[in-house]
Design a protein around this motif. Structure first.
Motif, PDB file in Angstrom:
ATOM      1  N   GLY A 175       0.793  -1.225   0.000  1.00 18.18           N
ATOM      2  CA  GLY A 175       0.000   0.000   0.000  1.00 18.18           C
ATOM      3  C   GLY A 175       0.819   1.266   0.000  1.00 18.18           C
ATOM      4  N   LYS A 176       2.055   1.204  -0.487  1.00 18.81           N
ATOM      5  CA  LYS A 176       2.931   2.383  -0.480  1.00 18.81           C
ATOM      6  C   LYS A 176       2.848   3.103  -1.822  1.00 18.81           C
ATOM      7  N   PHE A 177       2.550   4.396  -1.762  1.00 19.44           N
ATOM      8  CA  PHE A 177       2.461   5.213  -2.966  1.00 19.44           C
ATOM      9  C   PHE A 177       3.607   6.217  -3.007  1.00 19.44           C
ATOM     10  N   ASN A 178       4.149   6.415  -4.196  1.00 13.92           N
ATOM     11  CA  ASN A 178       5.197   7.405  -4.406  1.00 13.92           C
ATOM     12  C   ASN A 178       4.686   8.477  -5.356  1.00 13.92           C
ATOM     13  N   GLU A 179       5.121   9.691  -5.122  1.00 16.14           N
ATOM     14  CA  GLU A 179       4.680  10.822  -5.940  1.00 16.14           C
ATOM     15  C   GLU A 179       5.730  11.130  -6.998  1.00 16.14           C
TER      16      GLU A 179
END
Length: 756
Positions: A555-559
């Motif tokens: 569930g890790k999001f990067n921008e």
């Protein structure tokens, strides 16, 4: 009747302190504060004035009698004892409200029934005439409050709650009550700012409640001046001449206030569906000359009427229902804080929130906070002075940076050694540069690994100027350039995403594995990233929706950034990352062509094309996909850029959705899967077989003069000839390939389709 009466003024919880100040200012005497109410003594004139001028009260209750009660019989006889013929006609209408419990009455309906029976029995005539019940618009509304064995019987002078001013006939999903909005404005210092000629702006105005309440305060308008029905209108104790006098005085004050040059009061709302209802509410309030409402996103909000004008920015951001999840709210608050810092310097700001922890994410400190209740929800009002010394940079430092700062601080505390100190031309001492961190020796690469690293560095350098010019930090840096190293390597800001292609059966598996290890050793060194930021996946030939299936659950999001927009990628949980890098030119094309257009994005995935369309000034965007997971992701992408409700997200099978839709669009983008057999759709979708039906359905939704872009990644795809006979079709595949995919020009094909 007496010349002075006991009054109870009810209000929302948390407004008692403000209400008592207002009521005393309007003439209430011996005022005392209670929970959700204020009590005091007043003349009839003051009672009327409170009805007309209170911005904060819900009801003005005139106490008819107090009496002790032990049981239901005491209640009945206590009410029966009043001379009800002095208050209403025996054939009038009646409504009874009962609150509290005890003295054998634990059911408010039963309590109200006993009160009603006593009044009806008192007024019943020998001919059988008696009052009837009308809960909506009665001649007399009676309230009995039971408080610790004492019954307080009151006449409701208000009728309907005073927060119902009459102008807000249309409202959004979660509106603030008018009296709560007025209380927030008062706590925010708006009366002072308005008196000084200040401006007011609401970047999330909904249907304009803050705007109307603010303008009424500034123009000295009684909030209930336009109300036509009152609880005292049919009351026999009503004094029409006194009421007429007070009403005319209020009308004269409003006329004088509205004759003044209007203050600059503006509202901005992202949802186009709320613009006209908001304007209608403003018009009903008689404030069209004072208030203007425009469609606009928080990310583009800029209130300045001129460089010297100052004032108040006030807003009530959503608590979660309108945007969907905490991540979206976080981005909304970040965008709001960014706009305040960039566009509202020296203004004051007031943010009313049910999520005060998110207020800390705005990057600016509040100098004061007030607690309120919005219904049953505890809320905070954050008051902010938009000044640089209140900004919070939020700078994050690595452990190495913190250690360097500690070393520098230790140096600063060391006694000076004058003979070793150096000074600049202004006479200030120059601090020595801290010693560089020790160099960590990198593992030595094999011959093949070094060769692979050299290729990566060459590619990285070759694309450097292009990447900087295009404003992107996510791109492909390697795509099986060397056949023996069969993988695709993509940079996502400071992360690396590696997709290992399955080796052909002709390649020895042990050799393929060894080369993969060589490559993984070379990647961190060649691309200057920590090895913990290298994510590796195996890509095989896909069928159906396998490419969308969940691989992990981090569930890790990067921008990442692309063409002036920010997008979220997930490098671990799925085979694909949420961003198809090869479609970047198409997204940029859409951004350039979207201004003022209605954009439709079919099989939208994470709606990255919709974000670009919104960035390009699209009038509206609609994104359709079958997956709730990816629509939630799409919502985050839109919110990250400050785009919200005017960008519709529709869950459904695209073919079925197109068949049921009747809307028109000026710009349509379709990037369908090659094959889909989802359980949530009827039948199976095959892009080669179903292309004609899909394009025909989409073209039926295309407005005159509109453009449809169609693309897909199926290598064997052939466009049906009969489509070129019916529509103007131009293949634009070559125009949709950027330099990072120049080695693989068959990554996708794309067409521009218009009506003939």
């Amino acid at each position: 009747m007496s010349d002075r009466f006991e009054l109870f003024l009810t209000c929302p919880k948390g407004l008692e302190g403000l209400l008592i100040e207002e009521a005393v200012g309007l003439g209430l005497e011996e005022a005392r504060e209670h929970t959700s109410a204020v009590r005091g003594m007043a003349t009839m004139e003051t009672a009327y004035r409170l009805c007309l001028w209170s911005r904060l009260a819900n009801r003005v209750l005139l106490v008819l009698k107090r009496f002790p009660m032990k049981d239901a019989e005491d209640l009945y006889h206590g009410v029966l004892d009043i001379e009800w013929q002095d208050h209403m006609l025996n054939d009038g209408t009646l409504a009874v409200e009962f609150s509290g419990h005890g003295s054998g009455i634990d059911n408010t309906h039963f309590g109200a029934l006993k009160v009603k029976d006593a009044i009806v029995d008192k007024l019943r005539t020998p001919q059988g005439d008696r009052p009837s019940i009308d809960k909506l618009n009665p001649d007399l509304r009676i309230h009995l409050r039971l408080d610790r064995g004492e019954a307080i019987l009151s006449l409701d002078l208000s009728g309907h709650s005073l927060h119902q001013r009459g102008y807000r006939l249309q409202q959004g999903a979660a509106p603030l009550k008018e009296n709560l909005a007025a209380a927030i404005l008062i706590r925010s210092g708006w009366p002072r700012i308005a008196a000084e000629g200040g401006a007011l702006a609401d970047p999330m105005c909904g249907v304009g409640t803050f705007l109307v309440e603010a303008a009424m305060i500034a123009a000295d308008m009684a909030p209930n001046l336009r109300r036509e029905q009152w609880g005292f209108t049919a009351w026999l104790g009503h004094v029409p001449a006194l009421w007429k006098k007070l009403h005319e005085e209020a009308a004269e004050r409003a006329a004088a206030g509205l004759a003044k040059p209007p203050l600059w009061i503006r509202g901005y709302e992202a949802d186009p569906r709320l613009i006209q209802p908001g304007r209608n509410n403003v018009e009903r309030a008689g404030l069209s000359e004072w208030i203007k409402i425009y469609q606009g996103e928080v990310a583009t909000f800029e209130p300045r009427p001129d460089q010297n004008q100052k004032g108040l920015v006030i807003c009530n951001p959503p608590y979660g229902e309108r945007l969907g999840d905490e991540a979206s709210l976080l981005y909304l608050y970040q965008n709001l804080g960014e706009r305040l810092r960039q566009a509202c310097l020296n203004w004051e700001a007031a943010v009313f929130t049910g999520a005060p922890d998110l207020g800390k994410r705005m990057g600016i400190r509040s100098h004061k906070q007030y607690s309120f209740w919005n219904g049953a929800l505890p809320c905070k009002l954050l008051l902010i002075k938009v000044l640089p010394d209140q900004f919070v940079t939020g700078e994050r430092r690595t452990p190495e940076q913190r250690q360097a700062e500690r070393e520098q601080a230790a140096y600063d505390q060391t006694p000076d050694e004058p003979q070793e100190r150096k000074f600049n031309k202004n006479g200030n001492p120059i601090k020595p540069t801290p010693a560089p961190a020790p160099v960590i020796e990198q593992p030595r690469l094999s011959e093949g690994g070094q060769m692979f690293a050299n290729r990566l560095q060459k590619n990285l350098k070759a694309m450097g100027k292009w990447v900087k010019r295009e404003g992107i930090d996510c791109y492909r840096v390697y795509d099986a350039d060397m056949p023996e190293y069969a993988m695709a390597i993509d940079l996502y800001h400071d992360w690396v995403h590696v997709q290992e292609y399955a080796a052909p059966k002709s390649i020895d598996p042990e050799k393929a594995s060894a080369r993969m290890f060589d490559a993984l050793a070379a990647i961190p060194q060649a691309l200057n990233v920590d090895k913990s930021r290298v994510v590796v996946k195996r890509r095989e030939r896909q069928s159906g929706t396998k490419q969308y299936e969940r691989q992990a659950a981090q569930g890790k999001f990067n921008e990442v950034s692309e063409g002036g927009v920010k997008l979220l990628v997930n490098l671990t949980d799925y085979l694909d990352t949420g961003l198809f890098l090869d479609h970047r030119p198409m997204r940029m094309r859409i951004q350039k062509e979207a201004a003022g257009k209605r954009f439709l994005n079919l099989y939208c995935y994470t709606a990255t094309a919709s974000v670009h369309a919104a960035k390009g000034g699209a009038r509206s965007t609609t994104s359709v996909d079958l997956s709730k997971t990816y629509l939630d992701w799409a919502r985050r992408n839109l919110s990250l850029n400050g785009f919200s409700d005017k960008n519709r997200l529709e869950q459904g099978d695209v073919m079925a959705w197109l068949e049921s839709s009747r809307d028109e669009y000026d710009l349509i983008f379709i990037d369908p899967p090659t094959f889909s057999n989802s359980k949530r759709m009827e039948g199976i979708f095959d892009v080669q077989r179903d292309q004609v039906q899909l394009i025909d359905l989409a073209m039926a939704r295309l407005a005159p003069g509109g453009v449809l872009y169609f693309s897909n990644n199926f290598r064997k795809f052939q466009l049906e000839e009969n489509l070129t006979e019916r529509y103007a079709v131009e293949e634009i595949s070559a125009q949709t390939i950027d330099p990072d995919f120049a080695r693989n020009t068959k990554i996708h094909r794309a067409w521009k389709i218009t009506a003939r």
